[in-house]
Design an enzyme around this catalytic site. Structure first.
Site, mmCIF file in Angstrom:
data_model
loop_
_atom_site.group_PDB
_atom_site.id
_atom_site.type_symbol
_atom_site.label_atom_id
_atom_site.label_comp_id
_atom_site.label_asym_id
_atom_site.label_seq_id
_atom_site.Cartn_x
_atom_site.Cartn_y
_atom_site.Cartn_z
ATOM 1 N N HIS A 73 -98.747 86.100 117.678
ATOM 2 C CA HIS A 73 -99.017 87.526 117.423
ATOM 3 C C HIS A 73 -97.994 88.041 116.415
ATOM 4 O O HIS A 73 -96.892 88.449 116.775
ATOM 5 C CB HIS A 73 -98.928 88.302 118.739
ATOM 6 C CG HIS A 73 -99.368 89.733 118.645
ATOM 7 N ND1 HIS A 73 -99.814 90.432 119.746
ATOM 8 C CD2 HIS A 73 -99.414 90.607 117.612
ATOM 9 C CE1 HIS A 73 -100.117 91.668 119.390
ATOM 10 N NE2 HIS A 73 -99.880 91.797 118.091
ATOM 11 N N HIS A 75 -97.925 90.293 112.518
ATOM 12 C CA HIS A 75 -98.674 91.031 111.503
ATOM 13 C C HIS A 75 -98.079 90.923 110.108
ATOM 14 O O HIS A 75 -98.804 91.034 109.123
ATOM 15 C CB HIS A 75 -98.747 92.519 111.877
ATOM 16 C CG HIS A 75 -99.474 92.797 113.139
ATOM 17 N ND1 HIS A 75 -100.842 92.913 113.207
ATOM 18 C CD2 HIS A 75 -99.016 92.996 114.410
ATOM 19 C CE1 HIS A 75 -101.204 93.175 114.453
ATOM 20 N NE2 HIS A 75 -100.109 93.219 115.201
ATOM 21 N N ALA A 150 -100.030 102.049 117.349
ATOM 22 C CA ALA A 150 -99.998 102.212 115.894
ATOM 23 C C ALA A 150 -101.302 101.771 115.246
ATOM 24 O O ALA A 150 -101.312 101.053 114.236
ATOM 25 C CB ALA A 150 -98.824 101.445 115.315
ATOM 26 N N HIS A 205 -103.937 97.087 124.624
ATOM 27 C CA HIS A 205 -104.258 98.445 124.183
ATOM 28 C C HIS A 205 -105.379 98.980 125.072
ATOM 29 O O HIS A 205 -106.398 99.478 124.596
ATOM 30 C CB HIS A 205 -104.650 98.464 122.708
ATOM 31 C CG HIS A 205 -103.490 98.240 121.797
ATOM 32 N ND1 HIS A 205 -102.634 99.251 121.406
ATOM 33 C CD2 HIS A 205 -103.021 97.103 121.218
ATOM 34 C CE1 HIS A 205 -101.704 98.755 120.609
ATOM 35 N NE2 HIS A 205 -101.906 97.445 120.481
ATOM 36 N N HIS A 226 -98.982 91.863 124.496
ATOM 37 C CA HIS A 226 -97.682 92.518 124.718
ATOM 38 C C HIS A 226 -97.666 93.316 126.033
ATOM 39 O O HIS A 226 -97.717 94.540 126.047
ATOM 40 C CB HIS A 226 -97.224 93.352 123.529
ATOM 41 C CG HIS A 226 -98.254 94.216 122.857
ATOM 42 N ND1 HIS A 226 -99.021 95.157 123.522
ATOM 43 C CD2 HIS A 226 -98.608 94.296 121.549
ATOM 44 C CE1 HIS A 226 -99.802 95.773 122.650
ATOM 45 N NE2 HIS A 226 -99.573 95.263 121.451
ATOM 46 N N ASP A 258 -87.278 92.195 122.009
ATOM 47 C CA ASP A 258 -86.423 92.724 120.945
ATOM 48 C C ASP A 258 -85.431 93.768 121.445
ATOM 49 O O ASP A 258 -84.667 94.326 120.660
ATOM 50 C CB ASP A 258 -87.271 93.323 119.821
ATOM 51 C CG ASP A 258 -88.131 94.501 120.282
ATOM 52 O OD1 ASP A 258 -88.195 94.765 121.495
ATOM 53 O OD2 ASP A 258 -88.747 95.152 119.413
ATOM 54 N N HIS A 261 -88.852 97.127 123.019
ATOM 55 C CA HIS A 261 -90.121 97.191 123.739
ATOM 56 C C HIS A 261 -89.960 97.008 125.246
ATOM 57 O O HIS A 261 -90.752 97.551 126.024
ATOM 58 C CB HIS A 261 -91.085 96.131 123.200
ATOM 59 C CG HIS A 261 -91.696 96.484 121.891
ATOM 60 N ND1 HIS A 261 -91.027 96.334 120.691
ATOM 61 C CD2 HIS A 261 -92.915 96.993 121.572
ATOM 62 C CE1 HIS A 261 -91.819 96.721 119.690
ATOM 63 N NE2 HIS A 261 -92.962 97.125 120.205
ATOM 64 N N ASP A 284 -94.893 90.364 117.333
ATOM 65 C CA ASP A 284 -95.684 91.548 116.971
ATOM 66 C C ASP A 284 -95.064 92.187 115.728
ATOM 67 O O ASP A 284 -95.067 93.412 115.562
ATOM 68 C CB ASP A 284 -95.743 92.546 118.137
ATOM 69 C CG ASP A 284 -96.785 93.647 117.917
ATOM 70 O OD1 ASP A 284 -97.703 93.446 117.097
ATOM 71 O OD2 ASP A 284 -96.669 94.717 118.552
ATOM 72 N N ALA A 319 -94.309 101.019 116.367
ATOM 73 C CA ALA A 319 -95.315 100.382 115.521
ATOM 74 C C ALA A 319 -94.961 98.922 115.296
ATOM 75 O O ALA A 319 -94.418 98.545 114.261
ATOM 76 C CB ALA A 319 -95.425 101.122 114.194
#
Length: 409
Positions: A73, A75, A150, A205, A226, A258, A261, A284, A319
């Site tokens: 995962h 982006h 986000a 989500h 996540h 991290d 989160h 992420d 985000a």
């Protein structure tokens, strides 16, 4: 003629545990032998008569060798994004994360209209076919408005199986995973379609309940996107999706380690509830990973990064992250108190299994690809090898007995 590199002296994390003073022999793109420096069988493999060019032996005493990281995962990174739909940007993302130890990765998209996502999938599928990516992950548009994070609310839609099929077709068989909110109309049918198509159905989500999440897992969902983030919090009367996903042995839970989160206590709670064999660390990451503070695009939205934390310019929602998996590794061991073995399982072994590539990557075993990360005693990366070639070569004070640090690349 294959090239041979011998790595010796480090503590090596193998499936059966940590091997002190280990010895790895790399032949071409693969691991030819794995063992101890005084293992007679491994020495015999090193001195076989197979044609090869000797690229040298490197002494890694005082270091760790772990399998290359697998990110299911991600982006973006290096100021670039997979959602741009261009090979140039995608390769920049891939290079950024490889230099931080991620030798296998899945490209994650961001919510967009179906035609745009189809175009992105077509471009990304070419990179899968040439071996730069392990698959495509569609995160959105089939997600909850209430838990969109986000993602652009105006582009969200119900997970109609026909629309899901359109994206799968655009990916030309290279789709690895799709995140959706199964409580939305068409959600359960879409989960079944994904499972029947060999694509991971991920619950995320979502504003769903404990009961609707259990239905999704029964329909074929196997990943929690996540976990804890972008879903209702765990409640003692309304446990919601978190409890359903943690308790079911069929589900692997993603965690973003991290320090933003998830609180370390929550991360340990997830490990205790699910067990190390059901956790996959992810980044992420968006475009700011490997970069500094500033403003970056995320799909159709704009993100501002301050002190390494990415938030939407409008609304302030978190985000994604600026995380790389080497940072997640160090934090897991030095802050969260996880064992090195469990951390390797979450960063490499489990995600490789999920993707169906555990026969090639995810652990250090003879016959598998020579994907590995060298860490110093403080768990900072000092070298990265992918498929037998150095992405980041060992440098001083690591000692080569034959050949230059770049040999074998």
């Amino acid at each position: 003629m294959s090239k041979r590199t011998v790595l010796t002296g480090a503590r090596v994390v193998l499936p059966e545990g940590v091997r002190d003073s280990g010895r790895l022999t790399v032949e071409g793109r693969t691991l030819a032998a794995v063992g101890s420096a005084d293992d007679a069988e491994d020495r015999a493999a090193d001195t076989s008569d197979a044609p090869r060019a000797d690229a040298g032996t490197v002494d890694l005493t005082g270091h760790w060798i772990v399998p290359g990281f697998v990110d299911i995962h991600v982006h973006g990174g290096g100021g670039a994004s997979f959602s741009a739909g261009s090979h140039e940007e995608s390769l920049k993302v891939i290079d950024t994360h490889r230099r931080h130890g991620t030798t296998t990765m899945v490209a994650s998209t961001v919510t967009g209209d179906l035609d745009e996502l189809s175009r992105q999938a077509g471009s990304l599928s070419e990179l899968v076919e040439q071996g730069d990516l392990a698959g495509i992950h569609f995160e959105g548009p089939f997600i909850s408005c209430e838990r969109r994070g986000a993602h652009d609310e105006s582009l969200l839609r119900d997970p109609d199986p026909g629309d899901v099929r359109k994206l799968l077709d655009a990916a030309r068989g290279r789709a690895a995973m799709m995140t959706l909110a199964p409580e939305r109309p068409g959600g359960l049918d879409s989960v079944r379609l994904l499972a029947d198509s060999g694509v991971i159905a991920a619950v995320g989500h979502t504003d769903g309940s404990y009961e609707s999440t259990r239905q999704a897992v029964d329909a074929g969902a196997t990943v929690a996107t996540h976990l804890f983030n972008a879903m209702p919090p765990l409640g003692h009367r309304q446990p919601g999706p978190i409890a359903a996903l943690l308790e079911d042995e069929r589900v692997t839970v993603e965690l973003i380690n991290d320090g933003t989160h998830l609180h370390p206590a929550v991360l340990r709670l997830a490990f205790d509830a699910a067990g190390a064999d059901r956790v996959a660390f992810i980044t992420d990451a968006m475009g700011a990973a490997g970069m500094g503070d500033g403003r970056y695009p995320l799909g159709h939205l704009e993100v501002e990064v301050r002190d390494g934390v990415a938030r939407l310019v409008e609304g302030g929602s978190i985000a994604g992250s600026t995380l790389t998996l080497d940072q997640a590794f160090k934090r897991a061991v030095t802050v969260d108190g996880l064992s090195v073995d469990d951390t390797v399982t979450a960063l490499s072994t489990n995600p490789a299994r999920l993707l169906g590539v555990a026969d090639r990557v995810g652990s250090l075993e003879p016959g598998k690809l020579a994907d590995l990360v060298v860490l110093d005693e403080g768990f900072n990366p000092t070298a990265v090898m992918r498929q037998g070639s150095w992405v980041v070569p060992p440098a001083h004070p690591l000692s080569w007995t034959k050949g230059p640090p770049g040999a074998g690349s």
